[in-house]
Design an enzyme around this catalytic site. Structure first.
Site, short mmCIF file in Angstrom:
data_model
loop_
_atom_site.label_atom_id
_atom_site.label_comp_id
_atom_site.label_asym_id
_atom_site.label_seq_id
_atom_site.Cartn_x
_atom_site.Cartn_y
_atom_site.Cartn_z
N GLN A 93 -33.58 92.56 149.38
CA GLN A 93 -32.48 91.82 150.02
C GLN A 93 -32.95 90.50 150.60
OE1 GLN A 93 -29.15 92.81 149.86
NE2 GLN A 93 -30.23 94.11 148.40
N HIS B 228 -32.48 87.34 148.51
CA HIS B 228 -31.15 86.78 148.25
C HIS B 228 -31.02 85.38 148.84
CE1 HIS B 228 -28.55 89.55 146.14
NE2 HIS B 228 -29.06 90.57 146.82
N ASP C 96 -26.68 97.82 143.12
CA ASP C 96 -26.33 96.45 142.76
C ASP C 96 -25.93 96.34 141.29
OD1 ASP C 96 -26.53 95.19 145.16
OD2 ASP C 96 -28.48 94.27 144.80
N GLU D 37 -24.57 96.32 155.55
CA GLU D 37 -23.99 96.29 154.21
C GLU D 37 -24.61 97.39 153.35
OE1 GLU D 37 -23.60 93.17 150.44
OE2 GLU D 37 -25.15 92.89 151.96
N HIS D 38 -25.93 97.44 153.32
CA HIS D 38 -26.68 98.47 152.59
C HIS D 38 -27.51 99.28 153.58
CE1 HIS D 38 -26.36 94.96 149.75
NE2 HIS D 38 -25.89 95.91 148.96
N HIS E 243 22.44 101.17 162.51
CA HIS E 243 21.55 102.23 162.05
C HIS E 243 22.20 103.60 162.30
CE1 HIS E 243 18.54 99.10 161.87
NE2 HIS E 243 17.60 99.95 161.49
#
Length: 880
Positions: A707, A710, A810, A776-777, A869
């Site tokens: 990661q 990235h 991924d 996230e992971h 109503h």
């Protein structure tokens, strides 16, 4: 707009002048001049504190030796400072607004004046003028295209003042020499005559159109004035006008709806007067409304209502409770402020802001503070020159970071001076070889915290994500791009692609299916890898389909159901730039295909040759995409949100990106004209690895680095459970060794610089921290990992056991890799089949069913006072 007159005051005597203008009358004039020396700076600061908001202060600071003192006076609210040439140069070097600086001329001869003002565009001040003829001559020579000119006189006389005032010079006259009551003080200079010196009228009766407003600038009505009525208004401190039928009109004299004069002035053309007043009684209009244009609206109306309620709120009313219960009012302000912070749509934000304004204004009115007081404070703050950083207090910053730290996607188009490098889609800018980021004693290493030795606040602060650019800056960049594509369509889309992708050969912004085979030529092993991934992703998402509609009989004869339908048109954003991301095209496209979306539009930035990587084209072909939009960033998002001549408008936009893409997605999702939704906010990639003594140090380090590569804004976290120093060192050694072998090592170092290791004692503590972070992971390299997974509350996707690297998620395992980041795993799911469908509910009743449920419906409708109503049921039951 230049003032018609400035009254000079002496700080030592103006509070109780023996003659001339008193402090109240100074506010009618609206502008005062104070001479300041080194010895009187503190006195001048105190004067500003008392008078800012009442009238505009100009300070003569030529005798003040310290520029810091001059800055303090400006910061405290001085509208203008009258300075020497040396002071002028110093202030301009500090970027002080030129409109707030007036240059004192060193002499009054024509040559001295010309030399002094050469090369500057600030206002000028010629003081203690003796030869009025000379000043009149050079004002005529100078013409009207010039800065403002302030003039004071050695011996002030009305005739001299009027001569120069008619040439648009601004007189500065001692307050002791001015009067608002010429009959009582005939030896003094009439303020009314100076104010009206340049007034013009195009009416045959010579009257002046007059706009009457309150202190907030709300127009109360339109009347007429004469020089006589202006003089009388100044003398009495009331709204006095000229009736075309009855002469002087003392407003409210018979009705009691009088007006307190606040100030008066001429407009820019000197053909209209503005009276600013405090209206008393029922209102300005003869119809007893606040204005001649009807009732107040908005905040002015709310203020009037609250002030009335304060005087006579019915006992037990909610407003009375708020006025009498400060704790309740405080709680409501805090509640509404939080709800405003959490609001996202345009309508929701307006709704919550209105609630907050109501409770905030209630607090103001309870304390005797008016909107006018608040706005005077805003005006005073707007002219400050000393800026604090404005950071939130730590307690509030921590709350905001935990609840609202949004992050965004990339834009390949931008303006406002932001560099192109900032906007590129590529992972991020690597650290230079000389940059020490991510290094510790020459090794690539993360910070380490032993949680037992740190406070919870320290750990919470350590877990903060890397800061992103301010929302204001990002939106400021995106909005012009979005608007250009929205209004100019394909032309704007192509312009941005030509400019930022250098794809100048492109003549169309889209590539339509069927895609030419030559654009999908792949190595056999690459095609096979895509095919395997495609099938695994398809199987997992197909398994998420609902077999049949949900059908529940809630009571006899009442059947409720829910059924799913695919979103018709979806736009899939696949980041590009230097990256090749067929995996994202699969992760977004396969579930869209499985869900049955009728139109699939894929957008990705092309390479400089105008083409898309063949892997992405092949993936688009496999998922049945109708077209590929050859653009990235905010422009691609706008094209899909609004549609262009070539790009199909979509109903939902999905896909990752960095800050600019996400900002654009969030903006269009809040625009009701776009009618488009999005999948989730997104930010830089992140991973949290939990490892214990059973974990393999090489595996742990590889997962962290997968990661970190990235981008420099990515973050990786290791939570080490019960590891001793040797075990921690083994992981750190592997991290350094593996990182230095990577081709993107300089990007890795950028991510490692804000990454960390938390050493904890128990798996329970590790899971508390993980759920707090909401990664996230999440990778579980621990004993009995499957059981530990049961403790997961917040995560985008979980990878269980040492043989499950995040990489399989991924690409090829089948789970989706488009996941919530930046803590949004607390609120959002990753992309799944449900992301591409919407659920529709239905009800079906028999006669028996309506008889069973009808009485409850009618009763609730009665309680809510919705008679139609109730009748919709009662009519049916009457015939049933």
């Amino acid at each position: 707009m230049a003032p018609p007159l400035v009254a000079a005051i002496d700080l030592n005597s103006y509070a109780q002048p023996s003659q001339g203008l008193n402090p109240q009358a100074l506010s009618y004039v609206g502008n005062v001049f104070v001479s300041v020396t080194d010895e009187s700076v503190d006195q001048a600061l105190a004067h500003l504190q008392q008078s800012v908001g009442r009238y505009s202060n100009s300070l003569g600071v030529a005798s003040v030796s310290s520029i810091d003192d001059v800055l303090s006076l400006l910061d405290a609210g001085a509208a203008k400072v009258f300075v020497t040439r040396q002071q002028l140069d110093a202030l301009l070097a500090l970027n002080i607004d030129q409109d707030r600086i007036v240059l004192c001329l060193p002499g009054n001869t024509r040559e001295e004046i010309i030399d002094a003002i050469a090369g500057t565009s600030v206002d000028i001040y010629t003081h203690q003028v003796q030869d009025v003829d000379l000043v009149e001559a050079w004002l005529k020579d100078y013409g009207t295209d010039r800065p403002n000119v302030f003039v004071s006189y050695a011996t002030p006389r009305l005739e001299d003042t009027l001569r120069l005032a008619k040439l648009a010079a601004i007189p500065i006259i001692s307050a002791e020499a001015l009067t608002v009551d010429a009959q009582k003080e005939p030896a003094l200079i009439s303020v009314a005559k100076i104010v009206m010196a340049n007034a013009t009228s195009d009416r045959s009766d010579g009257l002046f159109t007059t706009l009457v407003t309150d202190e907030r600038g709300v127009a109360l009505g339109l009347v007429y004035s004469s020089e006589e009525s202006v003089a009388e208004s100044l003398r009495t401190g009331r709204g006095v006008y000229q009736s075309r039928k009855r002469g002087l009109w003392y407003k409210g004299e018979s009705s009691g709806d009088v007006q307190e004069l606040v100030s008066l002035s001429l407009d820019c053309d000197s053909d209209c007067l503005q009276f600013v007043v405090r209206q008393k009684g029922r209102g300005f209009c003869h119809l007893a409304t606040p204005t001649c244009f009807g009732d107040y609206h908005g905040l002015s109306k709310l203020q009037k209502t609250l002030q009335s309620r304060k005087e006579s709120a019915p006992e037990g009313s909610y407003t009375a409770r708020l006025f009498n219960d400060s704790q309740l009012l405080r709680a409501k302000i805090l509640e509404e402020a939080t709800e405003l912070c959490d609001a996202t749509t345009k309508e929701h934000i307006a709704f919550e802001a209105a609630d907050l304004f109501y409770f905030a204004l209630t607090k103001c009115v309870a304390a005797g503070v008016s909107l006018e007081d608040v706005e005077r404070n805003l005006d005073a703050k707007s002219i400050k020159v000393k800026r604090r950083r404005g950071d939130a207090k730590p307690a509030f910053a921590a709350q905001a970071a935990a609840a609202n730290s949004t992050s965004n996607g990339a834009s390949n188009g931008a303006t406002n001076g932001v560099s192109k490098e900032t906007l590129k889609e590529a992972a991020s800018i690597p650290k230079s070889k000389d940059d020490p980021a991510g290094l510790k004693n020459g090794r690539i290493a993360m910070r380490r915290y032993i949680t037992a030795q740190e406070t919870p606040e320290t750990i919470a602060a350590a877990l903060q994500r890397p800061s992103q650019k301010s929302t204001q800056q990002i939106i400021g960049i995106c909005l012009p791009i979005i608007e250009a594509v929205k209004t100019r369509g394909d032309a704007a889309l192509l312009e941005y692609t030509h400019k930022f992708e250098k794809a100048t050969s492109l003549t169309s912004p889209v590539l339509r299916a069927p895609f030419p085979p030559e654009l999908m030529q792949l190595a056999p092993e690459t095609a096979s890898a895509i095919d395997i991934s495609f099938e695994n992703i398809r199987k997992f998402h197909a398994a998420q389909k609902e077999d049949k509609p949900l059908r529940v009989e809630t009571m006899p004869g009442v059947v409720c159901s829910r059924f799913a339908r695919p979103i018709e048109r979806v736009g899939l954003y696949v980041p590009g730039g230097t990256a090749v991301l067929p995996s994202t095209a699969l992760m977004l496209g396969v579930p869209a295909m499985v869900a049955g979306c009728k139109k699939i539009v894929l957008a990705t930035p092309p390479r400089s040759n105008g083409k898309v990587t063949p892997e992405v084209v092949y993936a688009a072909h496999k998922v049945g995409a109708e077209m590929i939009v050859l653009a990235g960033g905010a422009q691609a998002v706008a094209a899909m949100a609004y549609g262009t001549e070539s790009v199909i408008k979509v109903d939902k936009i999905l896909g990752p990106g960095n800050q600019f893409v996400t900002a654009a997605k969030m903006h269009v999702s809040n625009d009701t004209n776009a009618g488009v939704s999005i999948d989730m906010p997104a930010g830089p990639s992140e991973v949290l690895v939990i490892a214990d003594a059973t974990s393999n140090p090489a595996f742990v380090a590889s997962d962290l680095l997968s990661q970190a590569e990235h981008g420099v804004d990515s973050q990786v976290i290791l939570i080490a459970v019960g590891l001793n120093e040797a075990q921690l060192a083994a992981i750190e050694d592997e991290l350094d060794r593996q990182a230095n072998a990577l081709p993107r090592v300089d990007i890795v170092r950028g991510a490692i610089a804000h990454s960390l290791t938390l050493a904890v004692n128990t798996i329970e503590e590790a899971m508390v921290l993980s759920n707090q972070y909401a990664p996230e992971h999440l990778i579980l390299q621990v004993a009995d990992a499957e059981k530990v997974a049961e403790l997961v509350e917040n995560a985008g996707s979980v990878f269980i056991g040492e043989w499950t690297p995040e990489s399989v998620g991924d690409y090829s395992a089948g789970v989706n890799h488009s996941l919530p980041t930046y803590g949004y795993a607390k609120q959002y799911s990753g992309v799944n089949l449900a992301s591409y469908v919407k659920h529709i509910t239905s009800s079906q009743l028999t006669k028996e069913g309506l008889r069973n449920v009808g009485p409850a419906v009618m009763e609730l409708a009665r309680v809510e006072e919705l008679e139609a109503h109730r009748r919709a049921v009662s009519l049916r039951l009457g015939v049933a």
